[in-house]
Design a protein around this motif. Structure first.
Motif, PDB file in Angstrom:
ATOM      1  N   TRP A   1       1.112  -1.032   0.072  1.00 30.18           N
ATOM      2  CA  TRP A   1       0.077   0.117  -0.339  1.00 30.18           C
ATOM      3  C   TRP A   1       0.694   1.293  -0.316  1.00 30.18           C
ATOM      4  O   TRP A   1       1.715   1.082   1.107  1.00 30.18           O
ATOM      5  CB  TRP A   1      -0.575  -0.653   1.360  1.00 30.18           C
ATOM      6  CG  TRP A   1      -1.575  -1.178   1.152  1.00 30.18           C
ATOM      7  CD1 TRP A   1      -1.682  -2.490   1.698  1.00 30.18           C
ATOM      8  CD2 TRP A   1      -3.243  -1.524   0.741  1.00 30.18           C
ATOM      9  NE1 TRP A   1      -3.103  -3.218   1.121  1.00 30.18           N
ATOM     10  CE2 TRP A   1      -3.727  -2.307   0.790  1.00 30.18           C
ATOM     11  CE3 TRP A   1      -4.144  -0.528  -0.181  1.00 30.18           C
ATOM     12  CZ2 TRP A   1      -5.542  -2.490   0.602  1.00 30.18           C
ATOM     13  CZ3 TRP A   1      -5.448  -0.257  -0.253  1.00 30.18           C
ATOM     14  CH2 TRP A   1      -5.728  -1.366  -0.042  1.00 30.18           C
ATOM     15  N   SER A   2       0.470   2.586  -0.992  1.00 31.81           N
ATOM     16  CA  SER A   2       1.271   4.077  -0.796  1.00 31.81           C
ATOM     17  C   SER A   2      -0.052   4.624  -0.679  1.00 31.81           C
ATOM     18  O   SER A   2      -0.963   4.340  -1.287  1.00 31.81           O
ATOM     19  CB  SER A   2       1.905   3.470  -1.456  1.00 31.81           C
ATOM     20  OG  SER A   2       1.438   3.137  -3.038  1.00 31.81           O
ATOM     21  N   LEU A   3       0.400   5.762  -1.015  1.00 28.84           N
ATOM     22  CA  LEU A   3      -0.322   7.176  -0.671  1.00 28.84           C
ATOM     23  C   LEU A   3      -0.383   6.996  -2.394  1.00 28.84           C
ATOM     24  O   LEU A   3       0.427   7.493  -2.591  1.00 28.84           O
ATOM     25  CB  LEU A   3       0.829   8.218  -0.125  1.00 28.84           C
ATOM     26  CG  LEU A   3       0.971   8.528   1.401  1.00 28.84           C
ATOM     27  CD1 LEU A   3       0.890   9.759   2.063  1.00 28.84           C
ATOM     28  CD2 LEU A   3      -0.953   8.088   1.990  1.00 28.84           C
ATOM     29  N   THR A   4      -1.252   7.669  -2.578  1.00 26.94           N
ATOM     30  CA  THR A   4      -1.835   8.083  -4.000  1.00 26.94           C
ATOM     31  C   THR A   4      -1.832   9.626  -3.929  1.00 26.94           C
ATOM     32  O   THR A   4      -1.503  10.738  -2.527  1.00 26.94           O
ATOM     33  CB  THR A   4      -3.057   8.242  -4.463  1.00 26.94           C
ATOM     34  OG1 THR A   4      -4.066   9.161  -3.411  1.00 26.94           O
ATOM     35  CG2 THR A   4      -3.928   6.770  -4.364  1.00 26.94           C
ATOM     36  N   ARG A   5      -1.539  10.401  -5.500  1.00 25.44           N
ATOM     37  CA  ARG A   5      -1.438  11.848  -5.042  1.00 25.44           C
ATOM     38  C   ARG A   5      -2.453  12.607  -4.115  1.00 25.44           C
ATOM     39  O   ARG A   5      -2.326  13.343  -3.867  1.00 25.44           O
ATOM     40  CB  ARG A   5      -2.017  11.864  -6.573  1.00 25.44           C
ATOM     41  CG  ARG A   5      -1.541  13.775  -6.564  1.00 25.44           C
ATOM     42  CD  ARG A   5      -1.640  14.574  -7.959  1.00 25.44           C
ATOM     43  NE  ARG A   5      -0.810  13.766  -9.209  1.00 25.44           N
ATOM     44  CZ  ARG A   5      -0.912  14.224 -10.430  1.00 25.44           C
ATOM     45  NH1 ARG A   5      -2.011  15.672 -10.377  1.00 25.44           N
ATOM     46  NH2 ARG A   5      -0.280  13.767 -11.213  1.00 25.44           N
ATOM     47  N   THR A   6      -3.839  12.122  -4.115  1.00 17.60           N
ATOM     48  CA  THR A   6      -4.751  12.757  -3.210  1.00 17.60           C
ATOM     49  C   THR A   6      -3.930  12.860  -1.480  1.00 17.60           C
ATOM     50  O   THR A   6      -4.234  13.588  -0.487  1.00 17.60           O
ATOM     51  CB  THR A   6      -5.697  12.453  -3.352  1.00 17.60           C
ATOM     52  OG1 THR A   6      -5.971  12.277  -4.476  1.00 17.60           O
ATOM     53  CG2 THR A   6      -7.166  12.761  -2.798  1.00 17.60           C
ATOM     54  N   GLY A   7      -3.529  11.578  -1.382  1.00 13.09           N
ATOM     55  CA  GLY A   7      -3.161  10.691  -0.348  1.00 13.09           C
ATOM     56  C   GLY A   7      -2.349  11.575   0.364  1.00 13.09           C
ATOM     57  O   GLY A   7      -2.081  12.649   1.299  1.00 13.09           O
ATOM     58  N   HIS A   8      -0.950  12.549  -0.314  1.00 15.79           N
ATOM     59  CA  HIS A   8       0.222  13.538  -0.247  1.00 15.79           C
ATOM     60  C   HIS A   8      -0.116  14.520   0.099  1.00 15.79           C
ATOM     61  O   HIS A   8       0.837  15.275   0.510  1.00 15.79           O
ATOM     62  CB  HIS A   8       1.163  12.955  -1.501  1.00 15.79           C
ATOM     63  CG  HIS A   8       1.768  11.724  -1.419  1.00 15.79           C
ATOM     64  ND1 HIS A   8       2.361  11.834  -0.486  1.00 15.79           N
ATOM     65  CD2 HIS A   8       1.746  11.111  -2.409  1.00 15.79           C
ATOM     66  CE1 HIS A   8       3.428  10.690  -0.801  1.00 15.79           C
ATOM     67  NE2 HIS A   8       2.686  10.307  -2.391  1.00 15.79           N
ATOM     68  N   GLN A   9      -1.513  14.731  -0.747  1.00 15.19           N
ATOM     69  CA  GLN A   9      -2.343  15.949  -0.422  1.00 15.19           C
ATOM     70  C   GLN A   9      -2.745  16.605   0.699  1.00 15.19           C
ATOM     71  O   GLN A   9      -2.581  17.893   1.485  1.00 15.19           O
ATOM     72  CB  GLN A   9      -3.030  16.470  -2.029  1.00 15.19           C
ATOM     73  CG  GLN A   9      -2.718  16.942  -2.879  1.00 15.19           C
ATOM     74  CD  GLN A   9      -3.547  16.579  -4.561  1.00 15.19           C
ATOM     75  OE1 GLN A   9      -4.643  16.918  -4.058  1.00 15.19           O
ATOM     76  NE2 GLN A   9      -2.975  17.297  -5.806  1.00 15.19           N
ATOM     77  N   GLN A  10      -2.702  15.569   1.528  1.00 16.81           N
ATOM     78  CA  GLN A  10      -2.786  15.265   3.137  1.00 16.81           C
ATOM     79  C   GLN A  10      -2.214  16.519   3.743  1.00 16.81           C
ATOM     80  O   GLN A  10      -2.756  16.588   4.853  1.00 16.81           O
ATOM     81  CB  GLN A  10      -3.856  13.972   3.712  1.00 16.81           C
ATOM     82  CG  GLN A  10      -4.564  13.889   2.394  1.00 16.81           C
ATOM     83  CD  GLN A  10      -5.973  14.191   2.288  1.00 16.81           C
ATOM     84  OE1 GLN A  10      -6.565  14.582   3.268  1.00 16.81           O
ATOM     85  NE2 GLN A  10      -6.229  14.814   0.869  1.00 16.81           N
ATOM     86  N   PHE A  11      -0.408  16.367   3.211  1.00 22.89           N
ATOM     87  CA  PHE A  11       0.067  17.109   4.030  1.00 22.89           C
ATOM     88  C   PHE A  11       0.465  18.164   2.989  1.00 22.89           C
ATOM     89  O   PHE A  11       1.055  18.771   2.538  1.00 22.89           O
ATOM     90  CB  PHE A  11       1.321  15.711   4.167  1.00 22.89           C
ATOM     91  CG  PHE A  11       1.327  14.881   4.614  1.00 22.89           C
ATOM     92  CD1 PHE A  11       1.399  14.196   5.907  1.00 22.89           C
ATOM     93  CD2 PHE A  11       0.760  14.131   3.815  1.00 22.89           C
ATOM     94  CE1 PHE A  11       1.336  13.095   6.258  1.00 22.89           C
ATOM     95  CE2 PHE A  11      -0.053  12.424   4.534  1.00 22.89           C
ATOM     96  CZ  PHE A  11       0.315  12.295   5.705  1.00 22.89           C
ATOM     97  N   PRO A  12       0.311  19.195   4.192  1.00 24.53           N
ATOM     98  CA  PRO A  12       0.929  20.917   3.526  1.00 24.53           C
ATOM     99  C   PRO A  12       2.277  20.736   2.928  1.00 24.53           C
ATOM    100  O   PRO A  12       3.239  19.876   3.897  1.00 24.53           O
ATOM    101  CB  PRO A  12       0.761  21.541   5.386  1.00 24.53           C
ATOM    102  CG  PRO A  12       0.234  20.495   5.840  1.00 24.53           C
ATOM    103  CD  PRO A  12       0.181  18.970   5.722  1.00 24.53           C
TER     104      PRO A  12
END
Length: 208
Positions: free
Chosen positions: A64-75
């Motif tokens: 499992w890994s972060l998607t682009r949307t997941g990465h965008q959860q981090f400032p």
């Protein structure tokens, strides 16, 4: 899903990169069943994705890994600064100024990459060394052999803001890989985050 568990899972994938549910469960000290349930929820929200990776024996492992949307959860406050600096550079020096900056960055990287890869020996060793370098720079890179050749997979783009403002950075990185790996291999980008892909993938094969 509790907000706390959701945050812990996202943080674990961000800080340590792609992992199996078992790895996440061990790190978070919860059951693998609970982690899988939470991951499915995050997957429905397009915050995480997975890849089934074949090993030498047994069933493939779901990583499992972060998607682009997941990465965008981090400032990412430096992104605004980078885009602003590139815009200012373009205003003052024009497109030629940005191209000189890209060329300077590529030349600097070429020296350190070549030194590391020359010590690595054969192509698999060079690719492992290249992935290590990219991981040090935050790209969450891995190498997979698929029978035809190799895939260099980058699950995160650590220069996304700069590359979005000027795709010359992406062109430069492809040129860099081709240069340091040498004329005996071909390097082609088959997936591209800035073109809508979940990640950047480079196919690397020995030339006939």
């Amino acid at each position: 899903m509790s907000d706390r568990t959701r945050t812990r899972l996202l943080n674990a994938l961000k800080s340590s990169g792609p992992q199996t549910a078992a790895d996440l469960a061990k790190g978070l000290q919860v059951t693998a069943v609970a982690v899988r349930q939470h991951l499915e929820g995050l997957h429905r929200e397009d915050l995480v994705g997975f890849e089934d990776v074949k090993g030498s024996v047994g069933r493939p492992k779901r990583v499992w890994s972060l998607t682009r949307t997941g990465h965008q959860q981090f400032p990412d406050n430096h992104a605004t600064l980078v885009v602003g600096l590139l815009s200012g550079l373009g205003d003052i020096f024009g497109p030629e100024g940005i191209e000189k900056l890209i060329a300077h960055r590529e030349a600097h990287a070429r020296g350190s990459y070549r030194d590391a890869l020359e010590r690595a020996g054969d192509l698999p060793g060079k690719l492992d060394a290249l992935a290590d370098l990219r991981n040090q720079e935050g790209y969450m890179a891995e190498v997979i052999e698929d029978g035809r050749g190799y895939l260099l997979i980058e699950n995160h783009c650590s220069i996304c803001a700069a590359a979005t403002a000027c795709q010359g950075f992406c062109r430069s990185e492809l040129n860099l890989f081709r240069d340091v790996l040498g004329p005996e291999v071909s390097v082609e980008r088959t997936e591209h985050q800035l073109s809508g892909g979940r990640r950047c993938v480079y196919r690397i094969e020995r030339r006939a």
